[in-house]
Scaffold this active site. Structure first.
Site, mmCIF file in Angstrom:
data_model
loop_
_atom_site.group_PDB
_atom_site.id
_atom_site.type_symbol
_atom_site.label_atom_id
_atom_site.label_comp_id
_atom_site.label_asym_id
_atom_site.label_seq_id
_atom_site.Cartn_x
_atom_site.Cartn_y
_atom_site.Cartn_z
ATOM 1 N N HIS A 134 21.971 35.730 44.137
ATOM 2 C CA HIS A 134 23.248 35.699 43.020
ATOM 3 C C HIS A 134 23.645 33.990 42.585
ATOM 4 O O HIS A 134 23.012 33.378 43.194
ATOM 5 C CB HIS A 134 24.666 36.020 43.783
ATOM 6 C CG HIS A 134 24.794 37.529 43.953
ATOM 7 N ND1 HIS A 134 23.986 38.220 44.952
ATOM 8 C CD2 HIS A 134 25.318 38.312 43.171
ATOM 9 C CE1 HIS A 134 24.529 39.423 44.741
ATOM 10 N NE2 HIS A 134 25.123 39.530 43.465
ATOM 11 N N LYS A 138 28.943 31.928 43.999
ATOM 12 C CA LYS A 138 29.342 33.024 44.825
ATOM 13 C C LYS A 138 29.732 32.706 46.412
ATOM 14 O O LYS A 138 28.872 31.862 46.918
ATOM 15 C CB LYS A 138 28.096 34.204 44.988
ATOM 16 C CG LYS A 138 28.806 35.350 45.778
ATOM 17 C CD LYS A 138 27.572 36.329 45.371
ATOM 18 C CE LYS A 138 27.998 37.774 46.342
ATOM 19 N NZ LYS A 138 29.247 38.325 45.969
HETATM 20 N N1 LIG Z 1 32.444 44.985 42.831
HETATM 21 C C1 LIG Z 1 31.816 44.447 41.702
HETATM 22 O O1 LIG Z 1 30.986 45.186 40.918
HETATM 23 C C2 LIG Z 1 31.607 43.027 41.558
HETATM 24 C C3 LIG Z 1 30.894 42.344 40.597
HETATM 25 C C4 LIG Z 1 30.931 40.902 40.505
HETATM 26 C C5 LIG Z 1 31.896 40.201 41.238
HETATM 27 N N2 LIG Z 1 32.411 40.862 42.085
HETATM 28 C C6 LIG Z 1 33.312 39.935 43.256
HETATM 29 O O2 LIG Z 1 34.522 39.652 42.524
HETATM 30 C C7 LIG Z 1 35.125 38.502 43.148
HETATM 31 C C8 LIG Z 1 35.412 37.572 41.823
HETATM 32 O O3 LIG Z 1 33.972 37.185 41.369
HETATM 33 P P1 LIG Z 1 34.110 36.288 39.791
HETATM 34 O O4 LIG Z 1 32.642 36.179 39.536
HETATM 35 O O5 LIG Z 1 34.821 36.793 38.894
HETATM 36 O O6 LIG Z 1 34.602 35.141 40.492
HETATM 37 P P2 LIG Z 1 35.307 33.755 40.032
HETATM 38 O O7 LIG Z 1 34.702 33.576 38.643
HETATM 39 O O8 LIG Z 1 35.569 32.635 41.023
HETATM 40 O O9 LIG Z 1 36.839 34.428 39.884
HETATM 41 C C9 LIG Z 1 37.842 34.565 40.767
HETATM 42 C C10 LIG Z 1 39.165 34.138 40.066
HETATM 43 O O10 LIG Z 1 40.249 34.600 40.936
HETATM 44 C C11 LIG Z 1 41.029 33.285 41.203
HETATM 45 N N3 LIG Z 1 41.755 33.551 42.214
HETATM 46 C C12 LIG Z 1 41.619 33.004 43.541
HETATM 47 N N4 LIG Z 1 42.650 33.004 44.376
HETATM 48 C C13 LIG Z 1 43.624 33.791 43.728
HETATM 49 C C14 LIG Z 1 44.777 34.401 44.196
HETATM 50 N N5 LIG Z 1 45.564 34.379 45.178
HETATM 51 N N6 LIG Z 1 45.500 35.004 42.998
HETATM 52 C C15 LIG Z 1 45.043 35.227 41.838
HETATM 53 N N7 LIG Z 1 43.770 34.658 41.523
HETATM 54 C C16 LIG Z 1 43.232 34.074 42.318
HETATM 55 C C17 LIG Z 1 40.196 32.229 41.083
HETATM 56 O O11 LIG Z 1 40.866 31.149 40.683
HETATM 57 P P3 LIG Z 1 40.053 29.517 40.992
HETATM 58 O O12 LIG Z 1 38.664 29.484 40.641
HETATM 59 O O13 LIG Z 1 40.981 28.615 40.453
HETATM 60 O O14 LIG Z 1 39.893 29.481 42.434
HETATM 61 C C18 LIG Z 1 39.180 32.614 39.930
HETATM 62 O O15 LIG Z 1 39.835 32.250 38.747
HETATM 63 C C19 LIG Z 1 34.124 37.999 44.139
HETATM 64 O O16 LIG Z 1 34.585 38.419 45.308
HETATM 65 C C20 LIG Z 1 32.764 38.753 43.613
HETATM 66 O O17 LIG Z 1 31.816 38.888 44.936
HETATM 67 C C21 LIG Z 1 32.117 42.191 42.454
#
Ligand SMILES: NC(=O)c1ccc[n+]([C@@H]2O[C@H](COP(=O)([O-])OP(=O)(O)OC[C@H]3O[C@@H](n4cnc5c(N)ncnc54)[C@H](OP(=O)(O)O)[C@@H]3O)[C@@H](O)[C@H]2O)c1
Length: 237
Positions: A134, A138
């Site tokens: 990844h 991550k």
């Molecule tokens: N199930 C699936 O199909 C799938 C697919 C892809 C990803 N994921 C998972 O989804 C999650 C997010 O992935 P991503 O790639 O979008 O990550 P990302 O780009 O880091 O986005 C996460 C966002 O959530 C924000 N955040 C953190 N704490 C928060 C809170 N308390 N309230 C509201 N927003 C908050 C972060 O802000 P900051 O950056 O300012 O901290 C960031 O903007 C991860 O756990 C990943 O493993 C799952």
């Protein structure tokens, strides 16, 4: 449908694009720097929340949605030790759709992985191992998808009794090697190897679009339903 996005990062932006293409409204996009939006009328009167944040913040976000009676679709990984609390909340009337991976291709891959492990149970000359790659931002390791794949192997392959997140030589341990590099959206590999050949199944995501579309389809499916839901409900396998 009026959707609240919780987590406005890479997945949040992709989900917004696809939800709008499919005719839905994003009524608020909550991120770490504007969590006061949890206290607005837009949040309380939305139809549903889609949550993609981080392992340490997901549970708190689910609790806030449940307090407002808002159904949640979440793909955040790395928080599963709290699953009992979420299932109990669903037994008491809340609605929660969870998938460690929302992509159709990965869910077909899950089905293939289970079938292959069942078959391989009769062929102990094959040693099994896993690898996942990844992007370097991550937070959790191994990936939630790798954990789901590993759990399915453990259920179906008698010679493995636990998974470990390193290369192991112990007979009962299933090795998951995790690599973090560049902007890889998600690569998962399950390899069975004997002295004479190797057999691999691989899922290699080309972008985040497949995860985001799956999350929006899950939201459409969840609206009007109750309880704990997952991809087997949505896809029928
Ligand atoms: N199930 C699936 O199909 C799938 C697919 C892809 C990803 N994921 C998972 O989804 C999650 C997010 O992935 P991503 O790639 O979008 O990550 P990302 O780009 O880091 O986005 C996460 C966002 O959530 C924000 N955040 C953190 N704490 C928060 C809170 N308390 N309230 C509201 N927003 C908050 C972060 O802000 P900051 O950056 O300012 O901290 C960031 O903007 C991860 O756990 C990943 O493993 C799952």
């Amino acid at each position: 449908m009026n959707i609240v996005l919780i987590g406005y990062g890479k997945m949040g932006h992709e989900i917004e694009r696809i939800a709008q293409e499919r005719g839905h409204r994003i009524v608020c996009a909550i991120d770490i720097d504007n969590t006061e939006l949890f206290d607005t009328e837009d949040f309380r009167t939305a139809d549903l929340a889609i949550e993609f944040t981080s392992p340490s913040t997901a549970l708190q976000n689910y609790r806030r949605c449940f307090a407002a009676g808002l159904p949640v679709v979440s793909g955040t990984t790395g928080w599963l030790k709290h699953m009992d609390e979420i299932r109990q909340a669903c037994d008491q009337g809340q609605t929660f759709f969870y998938a460690s991976n929302f992509s159709l291709g990965v869910n077909l891959f899950f089905a293939l992985n289970k079938m292959l492990a069942e078959k391989m149970n009769a062929f102990p000359q094959y040693e099994v191992r896993m690898k996942e790659v990844h992007h370097s931002q991550k937070l959790d390791s191994p990936s939630g998808t790798a954990v789901s794949l590993a759990e399915d192997i453990l259920k179906n392959l008698d010679r493995k009794n636990t998974w470990v997140n390193y290369e192991s030589k112990k007979a009962g341990e299933l090795s998951i090697v995790s690599e973090r590099e560049g902007s890889v959206p998600g690569y998962h590999e399950v390899c069975y190897e004997s002295e004479v050949d190797s057999l691999k199944i691989i899922h290699d995501a080309k972008s985040r679009a497949g995860f985001a579309l799956g999350a929006v389809l899950a939201a459409e499916y969840t609206l009007g339903k109750k309880g704990f839901l997952g991809m087997h409900d949505l896809l029928g396998f």
